[in-house]
Design an enzyme around this catalytic site. Structure first.
Site, mmCIF file in Angstrom:
data_model
loop_
_atom_site.group_PDB
_atom_site.id
_atom_site.type_symbol
_atom_site.label_atom_id
_atom_site.label_comp_id
_atom_site.label_asym_id
_atom_site.label_seq_id
_atom_site.Cartn_x
_atom_site.Cartn_y
_atom_site.Cartn_z
ATOM 1 N N LYS A 63 17.882 -14.112 27.156
ATOM 2 C CA LYS A 63 18.594 -15.345 27.421
ATOM 3 C C LYS A 63 19.920 -15.315 26.690
ATOM 4 O O LYS A 63 19.967 -15.428 25.466
ATOM 5 C CB LYS A 63 17.810 -16.583 26.950
ATOM 6 C CG LYS A 63 18.439 -17.882 27.429
ATOM 7 C CD LYS A 63 18.163 -19.076 26.528
ATOM 8 C CE LYS A 63 19.154 -19.131 25.412
ATOM 9 N NZ LYS A 63 20.573 -19.369 25.883
ATOM 10 N N GLU B 173 18.504 -12.186 13.241
ATOM 11 C CA GLU B 173 19.856 -11.916 12.710
ATOM 12 C C GLU B 173 20.549 -13.264 12.636
ATOM 13 O O GLU B 173 20.976 -13.793 13.658
ATOM 14 C CB GLU B 173 20.591 -10.970 13.647
ATOM 15 C CG GLU B 173 19.999 -9.600 13.746
ATOM 16 C CD GLU B 173 20.111 -8.839 12.435
ATOM 17 O OE1 GLU B 173 19.506 -7.767 12.314
ATOM 18 O OE2 GLU B 173 20.827 -9.316 11.526
ATOM 19 N N CYS C 79 29.273 -13.529 12.107
ATOM 20 C CA CYS C 79 28.347 -13.837 11.022
ATOM 21 C C CYS C 79 28.646 -13.018 9.783
ATOM 22 O O CYS C 79 28.111 -13.290 8.714
ATOM 23 C CB CYS C 79 26.929 -13.557 11.477
ATOM 24 S SG CYS C 79 26.759 -11.864 11.999
ATOM 25 N N GLU D 115 28.726 -22.081 6.235
ATOM 26 C CA GLU D 115 29.448 -21.079 7.023
ATOM 27 C C GLU D 115 30.542 -21.756 7.837
ATOM 28 O O GLU D 115 30.277 -22.659 8.620
ATOM 29 C CB GLU D 115 28.453 -20.396 7.948
ATOM 30 C CG GLU D 115 28.956 -19.206 8.678
ATOM 31 C CD GLU D 115 27.838 -18.552 9.457
ATOM 32 O OE1 GLU D 115 27.002 -19.276 10.025
ATOM 33 O OE2 GLU D 115 27.798 -17.321 9.505
HETATM 34 N N1 LIG Z 1 23.372 -12.555 11.879
HETATM 35 C C1 LIG Z 1 24.018 -12.272 13.015
HETATM 36 O O1 LIG Z 1 24.099 -11.116 13.475
HETATM 37 C C2 LIG Z 1 24.674 -13.384 13.767
HETATM 38 C C3 LIG Z 1 24.536 -14.719 13.416
HETATM 39 N N2 LIG Z 1 25.176 -15.712 14.135
HETATM 40 C C4 LIG Z 1 25.122 -17.107 13.672
HETATM 41 O O2 LIG Z 1 24.941 -18.018 14.805
HETATM 42 C C5 LIG Z 1 25.810 -19.166 14.656
HETATM 43 C C6 LIG Z 1 26.817 -19.238 15.765
HETATM 44 O O3 LIG Z 1 26.273 -18.770 16.978
HETATM 45 P P1 LIG Z 1 25.603 -19.813 18.006
HETATM 46 O O4 LIG Z 1 25.455 -19.133 19.317
HETATM 47 O O5 LIG Z 1 26.282 -21.132 18.000
HETATM 48 O O6 LIG Z 1 24.172 -20.006 17.388
HETATM 49 P P2 LIG Z 1 22.975 -20.854 17.998
HETATM 50 O O7 LIG Z 1 21.871 -20.551 17.077
HETATM 51 O O8 LIG Z 1 23.302 -22.270 18.273
HETATM 52 O O9 LIG Z 1 22.665 -20.200 19.450
HETATM 53 C C7 LIG Z 1 22.258 -18.882 19.525
HETATM 54 C C8 LIG Z 1 21.388 -18.733 20.767
HETATM 55 O O10 LIG Z 1 20.223 -19.506 20.582
HETATM 56 C C9 LIG Z 1 20.034 -20.353 21.723
HETATM 57 N N3 LIG Z 1 19.324 -21.571 21.347
HETATM 58 C C10 LIG Z 1 19.834 -22.728 20.882
HETATM 59 N N4 LIG Z 1 18.834 -23.616 20.684
HETATM 60 C C11 LIG Z 1 17.671 -23.010 21.054
HETATM 61 C C12 LIG Z 1 16.295 -23.388 21.098
HETATM 62 N N5 LIG Z 1 15.898 -24.601 20.712
HETATM 63 N N6 LIG Z 1 15.373 -22.482 21.537
HETATM 64 C C13 LIG Z 1 15.780 -21.254 21.937
HETATM 65 N N7 LIG Z 1 17.070 -20.828 21.918
HETATM 66 C C14 LIG Z 1 17.989 -21.703 21.478
HETATM 67 C C15 LIG Z 1 21.426 -20.616 22.220
HETATM 68 O O11 LIG Z 1 21.349 -21.045 23.580
HETATM 69 P P3 LIG Z 1 22.512 -22.029 24.157
HETATM 70 O O12 LIG Z 1 23.770 -21.260 24.111
HETATM 71 O O13 LIG Z 1 22.064 -22.337 25.553
HETATM 72 O O14 LIG Z 1 22.526 -23.229 23.276
HETATM 73 C C16 LIG Z 1 22.043 -19.236 22.061
HETATM 74 O O15 LIG Z 1 21.676 -18.403 23.132
HETATM 75 C C17 LIG Z 1 26.450 -18.990 13.316
HETATM 76 O O16 LIG Z 1 25.663 -19.575 12.307
HETATM 77 C C18 LIG Z 1 26.459 -17.467 13.095
HETATM 78 O O17 LIG Z 1 26.542 -17.084 11.755
HETATM 79 C C19 LIG Z 1 25.900 -15.448 15.256
HETATM 80 C C20 LIG Z 1 26.039 -14.122 15.632
HETATM 81 C C21 LIG Z 1 25.467 -13.004 14.917
HETATM 82 O O1 LIG Z 2 27.369 -11.464 15.742
HETATM 83 C C1 LIG Z 2 28.069 -10.973 14.884
HETATM 84 O O2 LIG Z 2 28.763 -11.617 14.132
HETATM 85 C C2 LIG Z 2 28.030 -9.480 14.831
HETATM 86 O O3 LIG Z 2 26.791 -9.094 14.260
HETATM 87 C C3 LIG Z 2 29.170 -8.935 14.035
HETATM 88 S S1 LIG Z 2 29.299 -7.222 14.208
HETATM 89 O O4 LIG Z 2 27.948 -6.655 14.416
HETATM 90 O O5 LIG Z 2 30.145 -6.975 15.392
HETATM 91 O O6 LIG Z 2 29.885 -6.737 12.957
#
Ligand SMILES: NC(=O)C1=CN([C@@H]2O[C@H](COP(=O)(O)OP(=O)(O)OC[C@H]3O[C@@H](n4cnc5c(N)ncnc54)[C@H](OP(=O)(O)O)[C@@H]3O)[C@@H](O)[C@H]2O)C=CC1
Ligand SMILES: O=C(O)[C@H](O)CS(=O)(=O)O
Length: 485
Positions: free
Chosen positions: A180, A255, A289, A386
């Site tokens: 998804k 992650e 992130c 963050e």
């Molecule tokens: N550690 C890592 O590698 C990463 C961490 N992040 C973190 O994620 C945040 C930003 O990304 P963001 O996409 O806004 O994060 P979200 O957690 O809001 O969304 C991530 C995914 O989860 C889905 N989602 C949201 N609510 C639910 C639910 N109740 N059940 C199942 N799936 C759900 C979203 O769907 P939908 O879009 O439909 O809401 C989306 O596909 C930041 O905190 C960032 O640090 C982001 C990227 C990488």
């Molecule tokens: O979702 C992210 O922020 C990614 O994990 C960053 S990276 O893997 O491209 O460094």
């Protein structure tokens, strides 16, 4: 739009090898963050469609698990080639829905291909063990087997590579998947359906659904056919999915969020530190992130670091991701802009000084000026929260141990960075920092060869490296008797 880009722009879900709409016929609009214009719509699927996708994946698993590792490697090498043959088109699609500069988008698509190729190789090295038996008349061995159907949920900031580092090991291990993508950036995810078709990945091995995150997520987390959940996104949602997965005791990989410190010691190479700081802060307009969230600069180098950081930050070209030379695209949406403004207001109300940027960009929309705030203190919100935007808070510290203590003062533990020319200090600090990823004199360190993941509330498990395939495997112990030995 490139002709090939439209080839990958799918407004349907990919279930069991068929492209289908939502049962309700409803769709979700997808908007280009650079201009606010509607790109198109994708199905607003829910639990029923997700259940069918899981059942298709389970049916495909019956035969896919029996393919040889060499056959799956061949498929993944073909997938790698199809991605690279279409790198520009996939990058343009990514820029349209997410906004990042084309060069970064092209780099992300290249990273996706690299994850796929890496796991094409790793899948052929899923070794087991034969162990000297404690019994003269029996033989014992240990094998590794694919866990089965996995559910993958990915974020909007890296809509291609986050899926690649889940589908790559899943396919290499012999698993099947229901993915998804984020609703704001579904096209880069749906494009994987086209890529898998063209790479000859059997129907039902990869399924992609878009729509109600909670309904899709609930089905993935509760359906007993799903044996693993892999998630990249916020810590808040990660915790929710962990709880929902507990009832069927699924494997989980998380992650999650970060709060990266970037520590500059007096003995650092200043030019190298500033170069690393710009990269670590402003990649994807600060929406990663692993972006630096807090700069901690030792007192003896503080003023010189600020001066150079301001100079380089003001040079950054803000614009549409498809415009030549753009280095900073728009933020993902209006909420992201408002959140950045809240962080700036909070800091300035507590003594922070804006020395670069600080306002919405003249381009309007969700463009925001790359911003630097000096005299930052631990009382300000971004010490613990963050930012996920182009704001660089710069804190001052005196002693080495103070810098490490400040860097560790967070519930997160994903990425951290520090700059020093002293080898002894490098080892003291590297061993003192509680993070999953450490950059020493480097600001961007992600590599497919290395395990990516956090500690504490930044997540569980690793993606990339040889470690990344382990989470898609079950270990089986076999004891064989009756051999007449
Ligand atoms: N550690 C890592 O590698 C990463 C961490 N992040 C973190 O994620 C945040 C930003 O990304 P963001 O996409 O806004 O994060 P979200 O957690 O809001 O969304 C991530 C995914 O989860 C889905 N989602 C949201 N609510 C639910 C639910 N109740 N059940 C199942 N799936 C759900 C979203 O769907 P939908 O879009 O439909 O809401 C989306 O596909 C930041 O905190 C960032 O640090 C982001 C990227 C990488
Ligand atoms: O979702 C992210 O922020 C990614 O994990 C960053 S990276 O893997 O491209 O460094």
């Amino acid at each position: 739009m490139l002709q090939k880009t439209s080839h990958f722009l799918k407004e349907a879900n990919y279930i069991g090898g068929a492209w289908v709409g939502a049962d309700s016929g409803e769709t979700i609009d997808v908007v280009n963050p650079a201009n606010g214009q509607r790109i198109g719509g994708v199905p607003k699927a829910g639990g029923a469609e997700t259940r069918r996708a899981i059942e298709a994946a389970q049916e495909a698993f019956g035969s896919f698990r029996k393919t040889s590792a060499a056959e799956r490697a061949r498929m993944l090498r073909k997938l790698h080639d199809v991605i690279m043959d279409n790198q520009d088109a996939l990058a343009e699609l990514l820029v349209m829905e997410q906004g990042k500069p084309f060069a970064e988008a092209k780099g992300e698509v290249g990273m996706s291909a690299s994850y796929v190729l890496w796991y094409a190789e790793e899948g052929r090295r899923i070794y087991g063990d034969t162990v000297p038996s404690p019994w003269a008349d029996r033989r014992i061995m240990v094998t590794k087997e694919p866990v089965g159907v996995i559910g993958a949920i990915t974020p909007w900031n890296f809509p291609s590579s986050m899926l690649a580092r889940k589908l790559g090991p899943a396919i290499a291990a012999g698993c099947t998947a229901v993915a998804k993508p984020a609703s704001q950036t579904p096209y880069s995810g749906l494009a994987w359906g086209v890529l898998c078709e063209e790479a000859g990945i059997p129907r039902g091995v990869v399924n992609i659904v878009t729509g109600s995150a909670s309904q899709i997520g609930d089905e993935l987390c509760s359906n007993p056919l799903v044996r693993k959940i892999t998630f990249t996104g916020s810590t808040e949602i990660g915790k929710l999915l962990l709880k929902k997965s507990a009832d069927t005791v699924k494997k989980v990989s998380m992650e999650l969020g970060g709060n990266a410190p970037f520590v500059v010691f007096d003995d650092a190479d200043l030019d190298r530190a500033v170069q690393g700081a710009i990269a670590a802060k402003y990649r994807n307009s600060g929406q990663t992130c692993v972006c630096t969230n807090r700069f901690f600069v030792q007192a003896g180098i503080y003023d010189r670091f600020v001066e150079k950081m301001v100079e380089e930050t003001k040079r950054l070209k803000v614009g549409s991701g498809l415009d030549d030379g753009t280095q900073q695209g728009p933020l993902i949406d209006a909420d992201a802009v408002e959140k950045v403004e809240e962080f700036i207001a909070d800091a300035t109300s507590k003594g922070g000084k804006v020395v670069a940027g600080g306002s919405r960009h003249a381009l309007g929309g969700t463009f925001f000026e790359p911003t630097i705030i000096t005299e930052a203190t631990p009382q300000m919100r971004f010490m613990q929260e963050e930012i996920f935007g182009p704001v660089a808070p710069i804190f001052r510290f005196e002693k080495e141990e103070d810098g490490v203590a400040l860097a560790n003062d967070t519930v997160f533990g994903l990425a951290c960075y520090f700059y020093t020319s002293d080898l002894g200090r490098a080892f003291r600090v590297m061993e003192g920092l509680r993070y999953g990823l450490v950059g020493v004199n480097e600001g961007v360190i992600t590599a497919v060869e290395a395990p990516f993941g956090g500690v504490k509330e930044s997540g569980l498990g690793r993606e990339g490296g040889h470690q990344g395939i382990e989470d898609y495997l079950d270990t089986k112990y076999v004891c064989i008797g009756g051999l007449g030995l």
